[in-house]
Motif scaffolding. Structure first.
Motif, PDB file in Angstrom:
ATOM      1  N   LYS A  35       0.819  -1.179   0.082  1.00  0.00           N
ATOM      2  CA  LYS A  35       0.036  -0.184   0.139  1.00  0.00           C
ATOM      3  C   LYS A  35       0.917   1.360   0.016  1.00  0.00           C
ATOM      4  O   LYS A  35       1.858   1.208   0.482  1.00  0.00           O
ATOM      5  N   MET A  36       0.387   2.319  -0.628  1.00  0.00           N
ATOM      6  CA  MET A  36       1.253   3.427  -0.629  1.00  0.00           C
ATOM      7  C   MET A  36       0.394   4.484   0.273  1.00  0.00           C
ATOM      8  O   MET A  36      -0.654   4.577   0.330  1.00  0.00           O
ATOM      9  N   GLY A  37       1.204   5.605   0.909  1.00  0.00           N
ATOM     10  CA  GLY A  37       0.420   6.465   1.798  1.00  0.00           C
ATOM     11  C   GLY A  37       1.189   7.893   1.618  1.00  0.00           C
ATOM     12  O   GLY A  37       2.173   8.079   0.896  1.00  0.00           O
ATOM     13  N   PHE A  38       0.648   8.812   2.097  1.00  0.00           N
ATOM     14  CA  PHE A  38       0.777  10.152   1.959  1.00  0.00           C
ATOM     15  C   PHE A  38       0.983  10.522   0.337  1.00  0.00           C
ATOM     16  O   PHE A  38       1.753  11.150  -0.146  1.00  0.00           O
ATOM     17  N   THR A  39      -0.229  10.099  -0.215  1.00  0.00           N
ATOM     18  CA  THR A  39      -0.336  10.410  -1.658  1.00  0.00           C
ATOM     19  C   THR A  39      -1.037  11.724  -1.959  1.00  0.00           C
ATOM     20  O   THR A  39      -1.364  12.016  -3.166  1.00  0.00           O
ATOM     21  N   SER A  40      -1.314  12.491  -1.152  1.00  0.00           N
ATOM     22  CA  SER A  40      -1.937  13.924  -1.485  1.00  0.00           C
ATOM     23  C   SER A  40      -0.588  14.730  -0.902  1.00  0.00           C
ATOM     24  O   SER A  40      -0.101  14.684   0.095  1.00  0.00           O
ATOM     25  N   ARG A  41      -0.663  15.928  -1.740  1.00  0.00           N
ATOM     26  CA  ARG A  41       0.334  16.938  -1.000  1.00  0.00           C
ATOM     27  C   ARG A  41       0.021  17.472   0.168  1.00  0.00           C
ATOM     28  O   ARG A  41       0.946  17.981   1.071  1.00  0.00           O
ATOM     29  N   SER A  67     -12.561  12.310  -5.571  1.00  0.00           N
ATOM     30  CA  SER A  67     -11.942  12.203  -6.973  1.00  0.00           C
ATOM     31  C   SER A  67     -10.450  11.152  -7.110  1.00  0.00           C
ATOM     32  O   SER A  67      -9.982  11.457  -6.192  1.00  0.00           O
ATOM     33  N   THR A  68     -10.511  10.156  -7.945  1.00  0.00           N
ATOM     34  CA  THR A  68      -9.277   9.440  -7.859  1.00  0.00           C
ATOM     35  C   THR A  68      -8.057  10.489  -8.305  1.00  0.00           C
ATOM     36  O   THR A  68      -6.828  10.127  -8.040  1.00  0.00           O
ATOM     37  N   ALA A  69      -8.425  11.365  -8.950  1.00  0.00           N
ATOM     38  CA  ALA A  69      -7.507  12.480  -9.055  1.00  0.00           C
ATOM     39  C   ALA A  69      -6.650  13.136  -8.145  1.00  0.00           C
ATOM     40  O   ALA A  69      -5.648  13.584  -8.111  1.00  0.00           O
ATOM     41  N   ALA A  70      -7.253  12.939  -6.677  1.00  0.00           N
ATOM     42  CA  ALA A  70      -6.579  13.226  -5.494  1.00  0.00           C
ATOM     43  C   ALA A  70      -5.283  12.496  -5.485  1.00  0.00           C
ATOM     44  O   ALA A  70      -4.475  12.860  -4.578  1.00  0.00           O
ATOM     45  N   ILE A  71      -5.221  11.270  -6.091  1.00  0.00           N
ATOM     46  CA  ILE A  71      -4.114  10.607  -5.818  1.00  0.00           C
ATOM     47  C   ILE A  71      -3.160  10.960  -6.568  1.00  0.00           C
ATOM     48  O   ILE A  71      -2.989  10.719  -7.932  1.00  0.00           O
ATOM     49  N   LEU A  72      -2.313  11.951  -6.392  1.00  0.00           N
ATOM     50  CA  LEU A  72      -1.096  12.537  -7.025  1.00  0.00           C
ATOM     51  C   LEU A  72      -1.572  12.810  -8.323  1.00  0.00           C
ATOM     52  O   LEU A  72      -0.720  12.992  -9.549  1.00  0.00           O
ATOM     53  N   GLY A  73      -2.868  13.408  -8.621  1.00  0.00           N
ATOM     54  CA  GLY A  73      -3.149  13.828 -10.021  1.00  0.00           C
ATOM     55  C   GLY A  73      -3.635  12.965 -10.770  1.00  0.00           C
ATOM     56  O   GLY A  73      -4.564  13.040 -11.849  1.00  0.00           O
ATOM     57  N   GLY A 119       0.930 -10.730  -9.887  1.00  0.00           N
ATOM     58  CA  GLY A 119       0.137 -11.086  -9.075  1.00  0.00           C
ATOM     59  C   GLY A 119       0.038 -10.141  -7.556  1.00  0.00           C
ATOM     60  O   GLY A 119      -1.039 -10.212  -7.022  1.00  0.00           O
ATOM     61  N   ASP A 120       0.627  -9.264  -7.474  1.00  0.00           N
ATOM     62  CA  ASP A 120       0.623  -8.458  -6.286  1.00  0.00           C
ATOM     63  C   ASP A 120      -0.514  -7.450  -6.527  1.00  0.00           C
ATOM     64  O   ASP A 120      -1.032  -6.974  -7.830  1.00  0.00           O
ATOM     65  N   ILE A 121      -0.977  -7.033  -5.385  1.00  0.00           N
ATOM     66  CA  ILE A 121      -2.070  -5.866  -5.405  1.00  0.00           C
ATOM     67  C   ILE A 121      -1.376  -4.509  -4.657  1.00  0.00           C
ATOM     68  O   ILE A 121      -0.582  -4.788  -3.968  1.00  0.00           O
ATOM     69  N   VAL A 122      -1.674  -3.553  -5.502  1.00  0.00           N
ATOM     70  CA  VAL A 122      -0.890  -2.204  -4.924  1.00  0.00           C
ATOM     71  C   VAL A 122      -2.254  -1.234  -4.819  1.00  0.00           C
ATOM     72  O   VAL A 122      -2.851  -0.882  -5.800  1.00  0.00           O
ATOM     73  N   LEU A 123      -2.339  -0.787  -3.466  1.00  0.00           N
ATOM     74  CA  LEU A 123      -3.219   0.105  -3.271  1.00  0.00           C
ATOM     75  C   LEU A 123      -2.515   1.497  -3.435  1.00  0.00           C
ATOM     76  O   LEU A 123      -1.483   1.746  -2.835  1.00  0.00           O
ATOM     77  N   ALA A 124      -3.087   2.389  -4.347  1.00  0.00           N
ATOM     78  CA  ALA A 124      -2.641   3.647  -4.727  1.00  0.00           C
ATOM     79  C   ALA A 124      -2.523   4.769  -3.663  1.00  0.00           C
ATOM     80  O   ALA A 124      -2.013   5.706  -3.850  1.00  0.00           O
ATOM     81  N   GLY A 125      -3.490   4.618  -2.552  1.00  0.00           N
ATOM     82  CA  GLY A 125      -3.417   5.745  -1.749  1.00  0.00           C
ATOM     83  C   GLY A 125      -4.739   6.218  -1.555  1.00  0.00           C
ATOM     84  O   GLY A 125      -5.588   6.157  -2.454  1.00  0.00           O
ATOM     85  N   SER A 126      -5.055   7.111  -0.739  1.00  0.00           N
ATOM     86  CA  SER A 126      -6.378   7.650  -0.202  1.00  0.00           C
ATOM     87  C   SER A 126      -6.744   8.578  -1.241  1.00  0.00           C
ATOM     88  O   SER A 126      -6.239   9.860  -1.722  1.00  0.00           O
ATOM     89  N   ALA A 127      -8.032   8.527  -1.651  1.00  0.00           N
ATOM     90  CA  ALA A 127      -8.580   9.742  -2.658  1.00  0.00           C
ATOM     91  C   ALA A 127      -9.553  10.756  -1.836  1.00  0.00           C
ATOM     92  O   ALA A 127      -9.784  11.770  -2.122  1.00  0.00           O
TER      93      ALA A 127
END
Length: 255
Positions: free
Chosen positions: A57-63, A190-196, A219-227
């Protein structure tokens, strides 16, 4: 036992028993390298108990979050098979300390990915995308921590829920999102909140895991970060998130 191994044991026991722990930063803050070393050691303890890594999972995906925490890069944590909650399932609050939930986009990889890649190369490694929610649960008292604390604590990763998979050709860059609690809108975004553009999070994921000597696997799952902002969970809640073009994903909160 080294100091970092002892810290890893404390973090792991906090997660395993759903018991709050004190912030390490109150006595001796962890450097970012020490924090990731603790995270790896604590996860090794989970693997030794039979859990299997299924992604990250990725975190801190918003400025705004980066500025708030005084950092200039994303953070990441590991996902295991025991963290997955079935879509429409019920979670028990007994397994958490002070859980919160946030909507995300999930990527399913069809090929390995690592290092410095372009958005096009990252997308080429994707098999499918899905609407998702992550359950975060800091093990620290009062949900308070500094950067080293949160990274050591597997970046607050505790659970995730996946909706149906869609072809990667589905445009996921700027989809409207409404997260509801018992049918009432709680967060809109919006999903655009995830790093644009969420694909930028996958690009970053390939880079940060490589810096740790690892890679993302087919096969890995990657969570892109909070929207959106996260919301606190309480007994009796029915949580659902509607994603434009991707349908919905949800779960219920038990005692």
């Amino acid at each position: 036992m080294s100091d970092l191994a002892k810290i890893a044991e404390i973090v792991d026991e906090g997660a395993r028993t759903a018991s709050a722990i004190k912030q390490f930063s109150t006595e001796k803050p962890l450097s970012i390298d020490e924090a990731y070393a603790v995270q790896a050691l604590s996860m090794q303890r989970r693997y030794a108990r039979g859990e299997k890594r299924v992604g990250i999972k990725m975190g801190f995906t918003s400025r705004a979050k980066m500025i708030q925490m005084g950092v200039h890069d994303l953070i990441w944590g590991r996902l295991t098979n025991t963290m997955r909650v079935e879509d429409g399932g019920i979670i028990s609050l007994a397994n958490y300390i002070h859980p919160r939930v946030e909507p995300e986009i999930a990527f399913l990889l069809k090929t390995d990915l690592s290092g410095d890649v372009t958005p096009a190369e990252a997308l080429a490694a994707v098999e499918a995308i899905a609407p998702a929610m992550e359950i975060i649960d800091s093990r620290y008292d009062n949900f308070k921590f500094d950067l080293g604390d949160v990274v050591a604590d597997n970046s607050s990763s505790s659970g995730f829920v996946l909706g149906n998979w869609f072809p990667k050709e589905t445009d996921f860059r700027n989809l409207g999102i409404v997260m509801t609690v018992n049918g009432h809108a709680a967060e809109v975004g919006s999903t655009a909140a995830i790093l644009g553009d969420p694909i930028r999070s996958l690009v970053s994921a390939a880079r940060v895991v490589a810096s740790a000597g690892e890679k993302l696997y087919a096969g890995d799952i990657v969570l892109a970060g909070s929207a959106t902002a996260a919301i606190a969970l309480a007994p009796g809640q029915s949580i659902e998130t509607q994603f434009q073009s991707l349908g919905s994903v949800g779960f219920k909160v038990g005692a």
